[in-house]
Enzyme design. Structure first.
Site, PDB file in Angstrom:
ATOM      1  N   LYS A  54       0.841  -1.198   0.000  1.00 45.00           N
ATOM      2  CA  LYS A  54       0.000   0.000   0.000  1.00 45.00           C
ATOM      3  C   LYS A  54       0.878   1.250   0.000  1.00 45.00           C
ATOM      4  O   LYS A  54       0.641   2.202  -0.748  1.00 45.00           O
ATOM      5  CB  LYS A  54      -0.947  -0.007   1.213  1.00 45.00           C
ATOM      6  CG  LYS A  54      -2.089  -1.005   1.044  1.00 45.00           C
ATOM      7  CD  LYS A  54      -2.899  -1.259   2.304  1.00 45.00           C
ATOM      8  CE  LYS A  54      -3.942  -2.341   2.038  1.00 45.00           C
ATOM      9  NZ  LYS A  54      -4.704  -2.785   3.198  1.00 45.00           N
ATOM     10  N   GLN A  98      -4.639  -1.382   9.370  1.00 44.69           N
ATOM     11  CA  GLN A  98      -4.662  -2.733   8.820  1.00 44.69           C
ATOM     12  C   GLN A  98      -5.304  -3.706   9.808  1.00 44.69           C
ATOM     13  O   GLN A  98      -4.997  -3.704  11.000  1.00 44.69           O
ATOM     14  CB  GLN A  98      -3.225  -3.173   8.469  1.00 44.69           C
ATOM     15  CG  GLN A  98      -3.134  -4.488   7.723  1.00 44.69           C
ATOM     16  CD  GLN A  98      -3.743  -4.445   6.323  1.00 44.69           C
ATOM     17  OE1 GLN A  98      -3.837  -3.396   5.699  1.00 44.69           O
ATOM     18  NE2 GLN A  98      -4.175  -5.588   5.835  1.00 44.69           N
ATOM     19  N   ASP A 121     -10.860   3.195   3.758  1.00 48.71           N
ATOM     20  CA  ASP A 121     -11.334   1.805   3.714  1.00 48.71           C
ATOM     21  C   ASP A 121     -12.858   1.767   3.534  1.00 48.71           C
ATOM     22  O   ASP A 121     -13.410   0.734   3.149  1.00 48.71           O
ATOM     23  CB  ASP A 121     -11.020   1.108   5.046  1.00 48.71           C
ATOM     24  CG  ASP A 121      -9.845   0.148   4.957  1.00 48.71           C
ATOM     25  OD1 ASP A 121      -9.615  -0.410   3.867  1.00 48.71           O
ATOM     26  OD2 ASP A 121      -9.186  -0.060   5.993  1.00 48.71           O
TER      27      ASP A 121
HETATM   28  N1  GUN Z   1      -7.143  -6.663   6.040  1.00 50.47           N
HETATM   29  C1  GUN Z   1      -7.502  -7.430   4.972  1.00 50.47           C
HETATM   30  N2  GUN Z   1      -8.126  -6.679   4.041  1.00 50.47           N
HETATM   31  C2  GUN Z   1      -8.163  -5.415   4.534  1.00 50.47           C
HETATM   32  C3  GUN Z   1      -8.665  -4.188   4.014  1.00 50.47           C
HETATM   33  O1  GUN Z   1      -9.237  -4.092   2.915  1.00 50.47           O
HETATM   34  N3  GUN Z   1      -8.483  -3.103   4.813  1.00 50.47           N
HETATM   35  C4  GUN Z   1      -7.870  -3.179   6.020  1.00 50.47           C
HETATM   36  N4  GUN Z   1      -7.768  -2.064   6.728  1.00 50.47           N
HETATM   37  N5  GUN Z   1      -7.404  -4.305   6.525  1.00 50.47           N
HETATM   38  C5  GUN Z   1      -7.543  -5.410   5.771  1.00 50.47           C
END
Ligand code: GUN
Length: 292
Positions: A54, A98, A121
């Site tokens: 990311k 995350q 998100d």
């Molecule tokens: N963990 C797995 N997929 C995601 C996601 O799309 N966003 C976040 N914040 N954590 C994740």
């Protein structure tokens, strides 16, 4: 017959190229790049890979990407104080915590603390509520990636029967809302749905986001349907050696390939689009915040 393979990797590159153009225009106008801050607590190996990607992809589209790695023993209060700091920082447009978080931290409390305008998100209840009310603002990234793949497939959504297998807040529920907004007739099924095979066989559009290895068999697929596989499941693989594991999707791919009209491969299907949509959300958030 063999299905059209939906190339998510190439589509994600195209989305990122568009985001990069938007970022360049944003910088020219505002004299700063959109900022994306990612918070990772602990050392979960998969989360480390995702968050590093990311940050890296944010930098590739000329955003100000920052990854903050916090120790496993971080307290809820400490994480909330990080979020407070990022909420107040005007140069930060997007905040992503995350998941999963370590057990001493209440994820709901943490996600609720993110400023909804910076919630790239799309998990904050305000953004989930706006989406359900047909007033979508920032929407979750994986569902948005699925919608882009459906567009790539040329799937007609208006009036189509769409079945989403999986009811998570991250994928199933928001995706059902996005499909509904495009006038599909949407069914949310899940692991406890009775006669799941028959429900799935009605689907012109079948989305598997249930998190159960190869639960969706070839005979669940209506001939010619568009199939999107969101699942990634790690299973034991003793055939590879003691203690070894391998990744398996929600759809039995080889079986579905001969029945579907179009299908996502794994890897290279939905996965790459999730980060591309996160970058898109960051640009959307930055643009909205600076035009208030
Ligand atoms: N963990 C797995 N997929 C995601 C996601 O799309 N966003 C976040 N914040 N954590 C994740």
């Amino acid at each position: 017959m063999s299905a059209k393979i939906l190339d998510g990797k190439k589509l994600a590159e195209e989305v990122r190229a568009e985001v990069k153009k938007g970022v360049d225009a944003f910088v020219a106008r505002h004299g700063r790049a959109p900022g994306l801050s990612v918070l990772l607590v602990g050392e979960d190996p998969a989360s480390q890979v995702y968050t590093r990607n990311k940050e890296k992809m944010a930098k590739e589209v000329s955003m100000n990407g920052a990854l903050y790695r916090l120790p496993l023993e971080t307290t809820e209060a400490e994480l909330l104080s990080w979020i407070d700091k990022l909420n107040r920082d005007d140069a930060v447009d997007g905040i992503l915590v995350q998941l999963p978080l370590p057990k001493q931290i209440d994820s709901e409390k943490v996600l609720d603390a993110i400023d909804p305008k910076k919630d790239v998100d799309g998990f904050h209840p305000v953004n989930a509520g706006l989406l359900s009310s047909g007033r979508a603002s920032l929407t979750p990234c994986t569902p948005r990636g699925c919608m882009k793949l459906l567009e790539l497939a040329g799937a007609k959504l208006e009036g189509a029967r769409a079945v989403v297998v999986g009811r998570s807040n991250i994928v199933g529920k928001p995706l059902a809302q996005l499909l509904l907004a495009k006038n599909a007739t949407v069914t949310i099924a899940h692991s406890r749905t009775k006669d799941l095979a028959a429900v799935c066989r009605e689907a012109d559009i079948l989305i598997a986001a249930v998190g159960k290895a190869e639960m969706i068999r070839g005979d669940f697929v209506k001939p010619g349907a568009t199939v999107i596989d969101v699942g990634i499941n790690r299973i034991d693989a003793p055939e590879l050696g003691a203690g070894k594991t391998r990744l398996v999707c929600d759809v039995a791919y080889a079986e579905a390939l001969t029945v579907a009209g179009a299908i996502t491969p794994v890897p290279g299907g939905v996965g790459p689009l999730t980060i591309a949509c996160l970058l898109e959300n960051t640009l959307i958030a930055a643009t909205a915040r600076t035009s208030q």
